[in-house]
Design a protein around this motif. Structure first.
Motif, short mmCIF file in Angstrom:
data_model
loop_
_atom_site.label_atom_id
_atom_site.label_comp_id
_atom_site.label_asym_id
_atom_site.label_seq_id
_atom_site.Cartn_x
_atom_site.Cartn_y
_atom_site.Cartn_z
N SER A 120 0.81 -1.22 0.00
CA SER A 120 0.00 0.00 0.00
C SER A 120 0.85 1.27 0.00
N ALA A 121 2.14 1.14 0.29
CA ALA A 121 3.02 2.32 0.22
C ALA A 121 3.30 2.73 -1.23
N PHE A 122 2.99 1.84 -2.16
CA PHE A 122 3.18 2.16 -3.58
C PHE A 122 1.95 2.93 -4.06
N THR A 123 1.86 4.18 -3.63
CA THR A 123 0.72 5.04 -3.93
C THR A 123 0.81 5.51 -5.40
N PRO A 124 -0.26 6.07 -5.93
CA PRO A 124 -0.19 6.62 -7.28
C PRO A 124 0.94 7.65 -7.44
N GLU A 125 1.20 8.45 -6.42
CA GLU A 125 2.28 9.45 -6.50
C GLU A 125 3.64 8.75 -6.60
N VAL A 126 3.81 7.68 -5.82
CA VAL A 126 5.06 6.93 -5.87
C VAL A 126 5.21 6.26 -7.24
N GLN A 127 4.12 5.67 -7.72
CA GLN A 127 4.17 5.03 -9.04
C GLN A 127 4.51 6.04 -10.13
N ALA A 128 3.90 7.22 -10.05
CA ALA A 128 4.14 8.24 -11.08
C ALA A 128 5.61 8.63 -11.11
N ALA A 129 6.20 8.86 -9.93
CA ALA A 129 7.61 9.26 -9.87
C ALA A 129 8.50 8.13 -10.37
N PHE A 130 8.19 6.90 -9.96
CA PHE A 130 9.04 5.77 -10.33
C PHE A 130 8.98 5.53 -11.84
N GLN A 131 7.78 5.60 -12.40
CA GLN A 131 7.66 5.37 -13.85
C GLN A 131 8.28 6.50 -14.66
#
Ligand code: HEM
Length: 146
Positions: A120-131
Motif C-alpha cells: 500500500s506504500a506504492f501510492t499513485p504518486e510513488v508510481q508516477a515518480a518511479f515510472q
C-alpha cells in the motif's frame, strides 16, 4: 527533465530501502518468463528452459543484481541521466544488439516487483515518480539507436 523535490525524495527513498539482491533477480527473471523472446540475448547463461530454471539460474540472479546497480548510477545523476548512460546505450545497441523495446519491458517488470514489495506504500504518486524515472532511463538507454 525537471524533477520536483517530491519526486527526488521518492526515488531516493525507493532505492535506499531496496534489497538489490532480491529485487534484481526477481525483475530480470520475471522479464525472461513473461516476455520469453528476451531470452535470446542470454544464450550464454545456460538453462532457461522453464520458469523454475530461470528463477534458480545463478547467472540470471547475478545479472539482475548488476542491472539494478546500473540503475543506481541514474539515481545518483538524476539531472544527467542521458550522459550517464551513453556508454551503456552503445553497449546494448552496437555490441549486444538488444531491441530497445525490451528496455521498457524490463522496466515494467521492475515496477511490478517494487509495487509488490511496497504494497500500500506504492501510492499513485510513488508510481508516477518511479515510472517517470524509468521512462528517462529507458529513453537514455535507447538514445544510441535513434
Ligand atoms: C549487460 C544494465 C536492459 C541485455 C548490462 C550491464 C548493465 C546493464 C549495467 C553490464 C554492462 C557491463 O558489463 O559493462 C541494463 C539496464 C537495463 C538493461 C539498466 C534497463 C533498465 C537490458 C535488456 C536486455 C539486456 C532489456 C535484453 C533483453 C543485456 C545483456 C548484457 C547486458 C545480454 C550482457 C550480459 C553478459 O553477457 O554479461 N546491462 N540493462 N539489458 N544487458 Fe542490460
Amino acid at each position: 527533465v525537471v524533477w520536483s523535490e517530491q519526486e527526488r525524495s521518492i526515488i531516493n527513498s525507493i532505492f535506499s530501502s531496496l534489497d538489490y539482491n532480491d529485487a534484481g533477480p526477481k525483475a530480470l527473471s520475471r522479464c525472461l518468463i513473461v516476455y520469453p523472446w528476451t531470452q535470446r540475448y542470454f544464450a550464454s547463461f545456460g538453462n532457461l528452459y522453464n520458469a523454475e530454471a530461470i528463477k534458480s539460474n545463478p547467472n540470471v540472479q547475478a545479472h539482475g543484481i548488476k542491472v539494478l546497480h546500473g540503475l543506481d548510477r541514474a539515481v545518483k545523476n538524476m539531472d544527467n541521466i542521458k550522459a550517464t548512460y551513453a556508454e551503456l546505450s552503445v553497449l546494448h545497441s552496437e555490441k549486444l544488439h538488444v531491441d530497445p523495446d525490451n528496455f521498457k519491458l524490463l522496466a515494467d517488470c521492475l515496477t511490478i516487483v517494487i509495487a509488490a514489495k511496497m504494497g500500500s506504500a506504492f501510492t499513485p504518486e510513488v508510481q508516477a515518480a518511479f515510472q517517470k524515472f524509468l521512462a528517462v532511463v529507458v529513453s537514455a538507454l535507447g538514445k544510441q539507436y535513434h
